[in-house]
Design a protein around this motif. Sequence first.
Motif, PDB file in Angstrom:
ATOM      1  N   LEU A  18      15.162   3.862  -5.307  1.00 56.67           N
ATOM      2  CA  LEU A  18      14.550   4.568  -6.391  1.00 56.67           C
ATOM      3  C   LEU A  18      14.578   3.480  -7.619  1.00 56.67           C
ATOM      4  O   LEU A  18      15.590   2.848  -8.056  1.00 56.67           O
ATOM      5  N   PRO A  19      13.452   3.663  -8.287  1.00 55.85           N
ATOM      6  CA  PRO A  19      13.324   2.744  -9.211  1.00 55.85           C
ATOM      7  C   PRO A  19      14.300   3.151 -10.713  1.00 55.85           C
ATOM      8  O   PRO A  19      14.437   4.261 -10.747  1.00 55.85           O
ATOM      9  N   ARG A  52       6.210  14.482   1.153  1.00 56.78           N
ATOM     10  CA  ARG A  52       5.759  13.232   1.676  1.00 56.78           C
ATOM     11  C   ARG A  52       4.633  13.360   2.770  1.00 56.78           C
ATOM     12  O   ARG A  52       3.712  12.574   3.058  1.00 56.78           O
ATOM     13  N   VAL A  55       1.536  15.857   1.529  1.00 54.02           N
ATOM     14  CA  VAL A  55       0.777  15.705   0.149  1.00 54.02           C
ATOM     15  C   VAL A  55      -0.794  15.481   0.429  1.00 54.02           C
ATOM     16  O   VAL A  55      -1.018  14.854   1.494  1.00 54.02           O
ATOM     17  N   PHE A  57      -4.216  14.655  -1.605  1.00 54.92           N
ATOM     18  CA  PHE A  57      -5.184  14.487  -2.776  1.00 54.92           C
ATOM     19  C   PHE A  57      -6.408  14.951  -3.068  1.00 54.92           C
ATOM     20  O   PHE A  57      -7.042  15.103  -1.782  1.00 54.92           O
ATOM     21  N   ILE A  64      -2.884  14.815  -7.240  1.00 57.66           N
ATOM     22  CA  ILE A  64      -2.245  15.536  -6.103  1.00 57.66           C
ATOM     23  C   ILE A  64      -2.548  17.091  -6.195  1.00 57.66           C
ATOM     24  O   ILE A  64      -2.695  17.675  -7.094  1.00 57.66           O
TER      25      ILE A  64
ATOM     26  N   LEU B  31       6.851  10.481  -7.669  1.00 55.50           N
ATOM     27  CA  LEU B  31       5.726   9.840  -7.525  1.00 55.50           C
ATOM     28  C   LEU B  31       5.998   8.189  -6.816  1.00 55.50           C
ATOM     29  O   LEU B  31       4.838   7.811  -6.120  1.00 55.50           O
ATOM     30  N   HIS B  32       7.071   7.715  -7.243  1.00 51.78           N
ATOM     31  CA  HIS B  32       7.233   6.375  -6.673  1.00 51.78           C
ATOM     32  C   HIS B  32       7.469   6.620  -5.215  1.00 51.78           C
ATOM     33  O   HIS B  32       6.835   5.757  -4.357  1.00 51.78           O
ATOM     34  N   LEU B  33       8.183   7.685  -4.679  1.00 54.31           N
ATOM     35  CA  LEU B  33       8.283   7.720  -3.351  1.00 54.31           C
ATOM     36  C   LEU B  33       6.804   8.030  -2.483  1.00 54.31           C
ATOM     37  O   LEU B  33       6.638   7.520  -1.596  1.00 54.31           O
ATOM     38  N   LEU B  34       5.937   8.642  -3.546  1.00 54.32           N
ATOM     39  CA  LEU B  34       4.828   8.886  -2.733  1.00 54.32           C
ATOM     40  C   LEU B  34       3.821   7.575  -2.609  1.00 54.32           C
ATOM     41  O   LEU B  34       2.777   7.444  -1.858  1.00 54.32           O
ATOM     42  N   LYS B  35       4.254   6.559  -3.698  1.00 54.30           N
ATOM     43  CA  LYS B  35       3.338   5.174  -3.343  1.00 54.30           C
ATOM     44  C   LYS B  35       3.904   4.244  -2.416  1.00 54.30           C
ATOM     45  O   LYS B  35       3.321   3.684  -2.071  1.00 54.30           O
ATOM     46  N   ARG B  36       5.176   4.688  -1.834  1.00 51.06           N
ATOM     47  CA  ARG B  36       6.047   3.798  -0.999  1.00 51.06           C
ATOM     48  C   ARG B  36       5.658   4.363   0.575  1.00 51.06           C
ATOM     49  O   ARG B  36       5.324   5.421   0.747  1.00 51.06           O
TER      50      ARG B  36
END
Lengths: 206, 206
Positions: A18-19, A52, A55, A57, A64, B31-36
């Motif tokens: 994770l970032p 995940r 989800v 859009f 979302i 949101l990071h996880l959703l982009k990955r």
Amino acid sequence: MEFSSKLLENAVYEMSQLPGIGKRTALRLVLHLLKRPEAQTQNLSKALSKLREEVNFCTSCHNISDAELCEICASPKRDATTICVVEDIRDVMAIENTSQYRGLYHVLGGKISPMEGMGPQDLNIAPLIEKVKAGGVDELIFALSSTMEGDTTNFYIYKQLEGVGIKTSTIARGISVGDELEYADEVTLGRSILNRVPFETSIKAN
Amino acid sequence: MEFSSKLLENAVYEMSQLPGIGKRTALRLVLHLLKRPEAQTQNLSKALSKLREEVNFCTSCHNISDAELCEICASPKRDATTICVVEDIRDVMAIENTSQYRGLYHVLGGKISPMEGMGPQDLNIAPLIEKVKAGGVDELIFALSSTMEGDTTNFYIYKQLEGVGIKTSTIARGISVGDELEYADEVTLGRSILNRVPFETSIKAN
């Protein structure tokens, strides 16, 4: 870092993907979960996995949403003639929090950034152009961050809409409410003088 | 914070239950996880859930271990007559990293802290006393943090072992290697003078 258990090592590794979370923080978080009741870990694990998988859009604004159309796009109370273009769903949440905007949104999903390999085709730009060209939209408000990438993205969309005859605007840049002038950066202060607002308007906003 | 989706809200809520992670950070991570790619989320989710379900503690030292006895306790190369008492498995990892210690460990799982409702019965103190009383242990090294709670815990264990005739020691407190004296706090500097080390010993350590 040497781990005494493969299971632990694996959990720490995945957490550290994770970032902003390094190996040490990841270890701290994982050990915290081990000290808490098992239900907490299972709830976290299930919530992430379910989000995940399921989800969705909004087909119109790309926010979302659990339904096909998000609550904002589906609401008859919103002004469908104005669209505010934002980078991220966090920006939608921030603007909604102000209760100052009654139009719709369009979430691009990022900015044009050659450095990060993000081109116009990686963003939800085409559906926006389509939506505007289909008619019914009077104004596009650009609310991207005022960086090189944000400005590039604004300009790209602006160019795509040449000849469509739509009003475009950007959110006002200026000194934050409550801030002291002497600490403001020059660019912002300069812009706030250039784009000054009639006094009567500023009274009405308070 | 108003969410456009219940699934998202739930994932953010569970993520924000982790220590040091507020709602905003949790949203950023989710949101990071959703982009990955979806695999990343599923790997994280499975790793946490599997660790929580199958985690096992070494029956002797209480370190996290995949086997019944951890690698350190099971190794014939380690000196079973010395036990280093630590708070947490992170301390075991830190000491192992130095490659300076060949004895065994005992993980207490915390410190005695009336403020946080942690009494001796909430820690792995009884099995340590038992292990020492069973014989075969010559020295106990206290390596807890030098706070009021750490000192209390050391003293509690020390008292429990009165009459057992075992050597006890604490790790040396002093100025960090490479630090400047002028910036050191008084207590540490004072202790480092009181507990000075023969020069020959300090040469050997380098």
